[in-house]
Design a protein around this motif. Sequence first.
Motif, PDB file in Angstrom:
ATOM      1  N   GLU A  62      75.038  -8.124  23.195  1.00  0.00           N
ATOM      2  CA  GLU A  62      76.236  -8.631  23.859  1.00  0.00           C
ATOM      3  C   GLU A  62      76.479 -10.088  23.469  1.00  0.00           C
ATOM      4  OE1 GLU A  62      78.106  -8.750  28.405  1.00  0.00           O
ATOM      5  OE2 GLU A  62      75.962  -8.342  28.080  1.00  0.00           O
ATOM      6  N   VAL A  63      77.719 -10.347  23.023  1.00  0.00           N
ATOM      7  CA  VAL A  63      78.129 -11.716  22.741  1.00  0.00           C
ATOM      8  C   VAL A  63      78.603 -12.335  24.045  1.00  0.00           C
ATOM      9  CG1 VAL A  63      79.726 -13.188  21.480  1.00  0.00           C
ATOM     10  CG2 VAL A  63      78.768 -11.166  20.374  1.00  0.00           C
ATOM     11  N   LEU A  64      78.016 -13.476  24.405  1.00  0.00           N
ATOM     12  CA  LEU A  64      78.291 -14.085  25.702  1.00  0.00           C
ATOM     13  C   LEU A  64      78.621 -15.563  25.547  1.00  0.00           C
ATOM     14  CD1 LEU A  64      75.258 -12.546  27.593  1.00  0.00           C
ATOM     15  CD2 LEU A  64      77.652 -12.018  28.113  1.00  0.00           C
ATOM     16  N   ALA A  65      79.539 -16.012  26.400  1.00  0.00           N
ATOM     17  CA  ALA A  65      79.756 -17.453  26.502  1.00  0.00           C
ATOM     18  C   ALA A  65      78.521 -18.081  27.135  1.00  0.00           C
ATOM     19  CB  ALA A  65      80.991 -17.727  27.351  1.00  0.00           C
ATOM     20  N   PHE A  66      78.196 -19.279  26.674  1.00  0.00           N
ATOM     21  CA  PHE A  66      77.055 -19.994  27.237  1.00  0.00           C
ATOM     22  C   PHE A  66      77.566 -21.216  27.971  1.00  0.00           C
ATOM     23  CE2 PHE A  66      73.651 -23.096  27.271  1.00  0.00           C
ATOM     24  CZ  PHE A  66      72.556 -22.340  27.653  1.00  0.00           C
ATOM     25  N   LYS A  67      77.215 -21.305  29.241  1.00  0.00           N
ATOM     26  CA  LYS A  67      77.574 -22.467  30.039  1.00  0.00           C
ATOM     27  C   LYS A  67      76.410 -23.450  30.015  1.00  0.00           C
ATOM     28  CE  LYS A  67      80.891 -20.346  33.219  1.00  0.00           C
ATOM     29  NZ  LYS A  67      81.262 -20.148  34.652  1.00  0.00           N
ATOM     30  N   SER A  78      74.557 -14.179  33.937  1.00  0.00           N
ATOM     31  CA  SER A  78      75.152 -14.207  35.273  1.00  0.00           C
ATOM     32  C   SER A  78      76.571 -13.646  35.222  1.00  0.00           C
ATOM     33  CB  SER A  78      75.150 -15.639  35.814  1.00  0.00           C
ATOM     34  OG  SER A  78      75.612 -15.676  37.147  1.00  0.00           O
ATOM     35  N   GLU A  79      77.126 -13.322  36.385  1.00  0.00           N
ATOM     36  CA  GLU A  79      78.485 -12.797  36.501  1.00  0.00           C
ATOM     37  C   GLU A  79      79.229 -13.522  37.614  1.00  0.00           C
ATOM     38  OE1 GLU A  79      78.669  -8.635  37.168  1.00  0.00           O
ATOM     39  OE2 GLU A  79      78.118  -8.087  35.116  1.00  0.00           O
ATOM     40  N   ASP A  80      80.495 -13.843  37.329  1.00  0.00           N
ATOM     41  CA  ASP A  80      81.398 -14.366  38.353  1.00  0.00           C
ATOM     42  C   ASP A  80      82.489 -13.326  38.578  1.00  0.00           C
ATOM     43  OD1 ASP A  80      80.056 -16.694  38.771  1.00  0.00           O
ATOM     44  OD2 ASP A  80      81.309 -17.909  37.437  1.00  0.00           O
ATOM     45  N   PRO A  81      82.449 -12.602  39.690  1.00  0.00           N
ATOM     46  CA  PRO A  81      83.479 -11.584  39.935  1.00  0.00           C
ATOM     47  C   PRO A  81      84.796 -12.211  40.394  1.00  0.00           C
ATOM     48  CG  PRO A  81      81.953 -11.645  41.765  1.00  0.00           C
ATOM     49  CD  PRO A  81      81.430 -12.623  40.744  1.00  0.00           C
ATOM     50  N   GLU A  82      85.897 -11.609  39.966  1.00  0.00           N
ATOM     51  CA  GLU A  82      87.222 -12.019  40.425  1.00  0.00           C
ATOM     52  C   GLU A  82      87.911 -10.818  41.076  1.00  0.00           C
ATOM     53  OE1 GLU A  82      89.729 -13.920  37.618  1.00  0.00           O
ATOM     54  OE2 GLU A  82      88.324 -15.579  37.224  1.00  0.00           O
ATOM     55  N   ASN A  83      88.436 -11.015  42.255  1.00  0.00           N
ATOM     56  CA  ASN A  83      89.086  -9.942  43.006  1.00  0.00           C
ATOM     57  C   ASN A  83      90.599 -10.070  42.940  1.00  0.00           C
ATOM     58  OD1 ASN A  83      86.489  -9.230  43.633  1.00  0.00           O
ATOM     59  ND2 ASN A  83      86.676  -9.595  45.831  1.00  0.00           N
ATOM     60  N   ARG A  84      91.269  -8.940  43.090  1.00  0.00           N
ATOM     61  CA  ARG A  84      92.716  -8.887  43.198  1.00  0.00           C
ATOM     62  C   ARG A  84      93.078  -7.920  44.332  1.00  0.00           C
ATOM     63  NH1 ARG A  84      91.854 -12.462  40.315  1.00  0.00           N
ATOM     64  NH2 ARG A  84      92.838 -13.061  38.331  1.00  0.00           N
ATOM     65  N   VAL A  94      88.261  -6.903  39.909  1.00  0.00           N
ATOM     66  CA  VAL A  94      88.926  -6.410  38.703  1.00  0.00           C
ATOM     67  C   VAL A  94      88.386  -7.075  37.437  1.00  0.00           C
ATOM     68  CG1 VAL A  94      91.036  -5.825  39.954  1.00  0.00           C
ATOM     69  CG2 VAL A  94      90.766  -8.113  38.961  1.00  0.00           C
ATOM     70  N   LEU A  95      87.651  -8.169  37.580  1.00  0.00           N
ATOM     71  CA  LEU A  95      87.129  -8.876  36.416  1.00  0.00           C
ATOM     72  C   LEU A  95      85.749  -9.430  36.734  1.00  0.00           C
ATOM     73  CD1 LEU A  95      87.492 -10.121  33.586  1.00  0.00           C
ATOM     74  CD2 LEU A  95      88.594 -12.090  34.704  1.00  0.00           C
ATOM     75  N   ARG A  96      84.853  -9.202  35.824  1.00  0.00           N
ATOM     76  CA  ARG A  96      83.503  -9.774  35.941  1.00  0.00           C
ATOM     77  C   ARG A  96      83.272 -10.665  34.729  1.00  0.00           C
ATOM     78  NH1 ARG A  96      82.975  -4.477  37.762  1.00  0.00           N
ATOM     79  NH2 ARG A  96      82.118  -4.289  39.890  1.00  0.00           N
ATOM     80  N   LYS A  97      83.318 -11.959  34.944  1.00  0.00           N
ATOM     81  CA  LYS A  97      83.113 -12.900  33.859  1.00  0.00           C
ATOM     82  C   LYS A  97      81.614 -13.081  33.627  1.00  0.00           C
ATOM     83  CE  LYS A  97      87.373 -15.525  34.585  1.00  0.00           C
ATOM     84  NZ  LYS A  97      87.961 -16.864  34.891  1.00  0.00           N
ATOM     85  N   ARG A  98      81.142 -12.495  32.540  1.00  0.00           N
ATOM     86  CA  ARG A  98      79.718 -12.561  32.221  1.00  0.00           C
ATOM     87  C   ARG A  98      79.456 -13.740  31.291  1.00  0.00           C
ATOM     88  NH1 ARG A  98      76.419  -8.390  32.947  1.00  0.00           N
ATOM     89  NH2 ARG A  98      75.405  -8.562  30.894  1.00  0.00           N
ATOM     90  N   PHE A  99      78.390 -14.428  31.536  1.00  0.00           N
ATOM     91  CA  PHE A  99      78.047 -15.584  30.726  1.00  0.00           C
ATOM     92  C   PHE A  99      76.538 -15.827  30.814  1.00  0.00           C
ATOM     93  CE2 PHE A  99      79.081 -16.974  34.973  1.00  0.00           C
ATOM     94  CZ  PHE A  99      78.072 -17.866  35.295  1.00  0.00           C
ATOM     95  N   ALA A 100      76.033 -16.588  29.876  1.00  0.00           N
ATOM     96  CA  ALA A 100      74.625 -16.987  29.868  1.00  0.00           C
ATOM     97  C   ALA A 100      74.538 -18.447  30.260  1.00  0.00           C
ATOM     98  CB  ALA A 100      74.016 -16.770  28.488  1.00  0.00           C
TER      99      ALA A 100
END
Length: 264
Positions: A62-67, A78-84, A94-100
């Motif tokens: 998996e290619v991931l953004a790195f914070k 980690s994941e940051d969920p976004e609700n609608r 509706v969106l799970r922003k996955r990042f390392a």
Amino acid sequence: MNKFDFNQIGGFPLSTNILDGMQTAYSLFNALGEIAGNFAIISGCNINGSTVSDGVVYINGEVLAFKGGLLGSNVIISEDPENRVFESGESKTVLRKRFATFGSSVTNYPWADFKRVFPTVQIQSFKDNFEARIAALENRPSPIPVGMIAIWNKPATTAIPTGWQECTDLRGRVPVGWDPNDNLDFGIVGKADGAKTHKLLVSEMPSHSHTERGPGNVGGHPGGSAGYDRPNGEQTNNTSTVGGNQAHNNLQPYRVIRFIEFIG
């Protein structure tokens, strides 16, 4: 990769199935991360003192953004969920922003395992330079002259490297430097001499004498001994014999190795 034809008339049927197909299509980009390899730093993630900048990494397919942030010893996903809010009034993710990022979790990846990718734009120049160096090495004369002898400090069961063979005429012998000013012993290359043991000759013994005490009178004088009397007045006594009459060890301290010779 799947291709969607959105530019049509008649009212495109945009549905969740279509959106799911779009996600499947762009997820194929993850496979490109395999070119770099697992735990690759694709971009960014530059270390500056005790901090690391944002970037992009590849972890387990998996290619991931790195914070970035403060430099840590472990990386987590980690994941940051976004609700609608849906038409039904329900709020759903509706969106799970996955990042390392750096942190600690059940699954951790050591930061020391992450390696920066070699830029693909430099591959061609690296390849050309590497091939040119190989060609130069192959075309120039061998840097090792044929006939050079080296010490091979491996057991007799170990195979000798390609291009070399055992120098058998040095078995059981030590080499000595050629000396053109000493034709008697060291003036001829290849001459073999010397011995492991040596038995001293009389001519090699140090000049010496033995002191013997015999009777004070000889030749019939009082106190003389008939066993030592000689008509001319000389006296001869034989000392007792000692020594084993054996050759002595002629070896210096040594360690057995093998000599090998370069044959090209």
